[in-house]
Design a protein around this motif. Structure first.
Motif, short mmCIF file in Angstrom:
data_model
loop_
_atom_site.label_atom_id
_atom_site.label_comp_id
_atom_site.label_asym_id
_atom_site.label_seq_id
_atom_site.Cartn_x
_atom_site.Cartn_y
_atom_site.Cartn_z
N ILE A 219 -19.36 0.14 22.18
CA ILE A 219 -19.95 0.29 20.84
C ILE A 219 -20.21 -1.09 20.24
O ILE A 219 -21.31 -1.39 19.76
CB ILE A 219 -19.02 1.13 19.93
CG1 ILE A 219 -18.95 2.58 20.44
CG2 ILE A 219 -19.51 1.09 18.48
CD1 ILE A 219 -17.90 3.44 19.74
N LEU A 220 -19.19 -1.95 20.28
CA LEU A 220 -19.33 -3.29 19.67
C LEU A 220 -20.45 -4.08 20.36
O LEU A 220 -21.29 -4.70 19.69
CB LEU A 220 -18.01 -4.04 19.78
CG LEU A 220 -16.87 -3.49 18.90
CD1 LEU A 220 -15.54 -4.13 19.27
CD2 LEU A 220 -17.19 -3.73 17.41
N ASN A 221 -20.46 -4.05 21.70
CA ASN A 221 -21.47 -4.83 22.43
C ASN A 221 -22.88 -4.34 22.13
O ASN A 221 -23.80 -5.15 21.92
CB ASN A 221 -21.21 -4.75 23.93
CG ASN A 221 -19.93 -5.48 24.32
OD1 ASN A 221 -19.43 -6.30 23.55
ND2 ASN A 221 -19.39 -5.16 25.48
N ALA A 222 -23.07 -3.02 22.11
CA ALA A 222 -24.42 -2.48 21.89
C ALA A 222 -24.91 -2.83 20.48
O ALA A 222 -26.08 -3.17 20.29
CB ALA A 222 -24.43 -0.97 22.10
N VAL A 223 -24.01 -2.75 19.50
CA VAL A 223 -24.42 -3.04 18.12
C VAL A 223 -24.68 -4.54 17.95
O VAL A 223 -25.68 -4.95 17.35
CB VAL A 223 -23.35 -2.54 17.13
CG1 VAL A 223 -23.67 -2.99 15.70
CG2 VAL A 223 -23.23 -1.02 17.20
N ASN A 224 -23.79 -5.36 18.53
CA ASN A 224 -23.93 -6.82 18.37
C ASN A 224 -25.14 -7.38 19.12
O ASN A 224 -25.63 -8.46 18.79
CB ASN A 224 -22.66 -7.52 18.82
CG ASN A 224 -21.51 -7.27 17.85
OD1 ASN A 224 -21.73 -6.94 16.69
ND2 ASN A 224 -20.28 -7.40 18.33
N ALA A 225 -25.62 -6.65 20.12
CA ALA A 225 -26.76 -7.14 20.91
C ALA A 225 -28.09 -6.95 20.19
O ALA A 225 -29.11 -7.49 20.62
CB ALA A 225 -26.80 -6.41 22.26
N ARG A 226 -28.09 -6.17 19.11
CA ARG A 226 -29.36 -5.88 18.44
C ARG A 226 -29.32 -6.34 16.98
O ARG A 226 -28.27 -6.69 16.45
CB ARG A 226 -29.65 -4.38 18.49
CG ARG A 226 -29.76 -3.87 19.92
CD ARG A 226 -30.62 -2.67 19.99
NE ARG A 226 -30.86 -2.30 21.38
CZ ARG A 226 -31.84 -1.51 21.76
NH1 ARG A 226 -32.68 -1.01 20.87
NH2 ARG A 226 -32.01 -1.20 23.02
#
Ligand code: BDR
Ligand code: CA
Length: 309
Positions: free
Chosen positions: A109-116
């Motif tokens: 969740i954190l990675n997907a949100v932080n990547a965009r």
């Protein structure tokens, strides 16, 4: 039209399954990842079920990450009476070809949100809020980076479904719900007041089944199982398809009516554990939460049918 990027955090679960099928096939949504949590069934089963559903839908491009095994403080509960011992009603379990993705669900969740770009990735939570609470503990800034957050959870006017005053997802991990609702994250809750308006009538199930695709037949089988449970346990004929509501709202916000509010969760009393106290006497411009009050059920089922066609 730009698709809404989305992560689904879930515990499939027959109604989670219908929601996942909607997201897998939706032309309005871009499903980035599925994360799982222990809830309706233990984590190993909810994770396998998500992978089974992904395979049936032919969407192996979407990673499935396993998340939290147990609630923050409570003992894992389970809801086998409503979902069957394996979690997907009478669907025979199989070992899916594609394995679970590396990395814990909370990191996913954190990675997907932080990547965009901030505000662009939506999150639908269809099970206990454990993963979201853990993600917010890890990175409180997530509250500012997430896009729309739509959660199936809570009981007010309709009363509860696991106890007289509580809905299952909030009851299963009330401390997680409490942390999420106090975090400053603007969330929209689809509690039983709204989800009880979205029911799988015989006609609606037949319409989905007649589409004939593997996804549609699976979704119809889930609703048929719920229909049997509804008849046996609740005494009604048309079961609510709770988890489809937040996902449908992310695809088509016009299908639901919302009211600004402030929501608090009961964590102290065992009698009313997990009750959601919804306060509507708030300033609409600064209210931290929204509570779904109405749903266009025909519109929701038309959206599901379109996605499963
Ligand atoms: C919620 O509880 C679960 O059993 C369902 O999957 C849904 O998320 C409804 O109260
Ligand atoms: Ca669920």
């Amino acid at each position: 039209m730009n698709k809404q990027a989305l992560i689904i955090d879930c515990d499939p679960g027959v109604d989670d399954a219908v929601a996942l099928m909607l997201a897998f096939g939706s032309s309005e949504l871009d499903l980035l990842a599925v994360t799982t949590v222990g809830g309706n069934a233990p984590l190993a089963k909810t994770t396998r079920n998500a992978r089974m559903l992904r395979q049936i839908a032919g969407r192996e491009d979407v990673p499935v990450h396993a998340g939290a095994e147990r609630p923050l403080r409570r003992k894992p509960a389970g809801a086998g009476a409503f979902h069957g011992d394996e979690g997907l009603g009478s669907l025979t379990p199989f070992e899916p070809a594609k394995t679970v993705a590396d990395g814990h669900g909370v990191d996913a969740i954190l990675n997907a949100v932080n990547a965009r770009e901030p505000g662009t990735v939506a999150l639908a939570v269809l099970g206990p809020m454990t993963n979201l609470a853990l993600a917010l503990r890890r990175e409180p800034m997530l509250a500012r980076r997430l896009g729309p957050v739509a959660i199936m959870g809570g009981a007010r006017g309709e009363g509860g479904n696991i106890t007289p005053s509580a809905e299952f997802n909030v009851w299963a991990d009330p401390e997680a719900a409490d942390e999420v609702l106090r975090s400053g994250l603007p969330v929209t809750l689809f509690g039983l007041d709204a989800t009880h308006q979205v029911r799988a009538t015989e006609d609606r199930i037949a319409t989905i089944a007649a589409l004939g695709t593997a996804s549609a037949e699976t979704a119809a089988a889930m609703m048929r199982f719920s229909q049997t449970v509804e008849r046996e346990i609740v005494g009604g004929d048309a079961p609510p398809v709770h988890d489809v509501c937040p996902v449908a709202w992310l695809a088509r916000p016009d299908l639901f009516g919302l009211r600004p509010c402030r929501i608090a969760v009961e964590t102290q009393s065992e009698l009313t554990r997990g009750h959601t106290a919804v306060e509507f006497r708030v300033d609409p411009d600064t209210a931290p939460h929204r509570w779904a009050v109405s749903a266009d059920a025909d519109g929701v089922f038309a959206l599901v049918a379109e996605a499963l066609r």
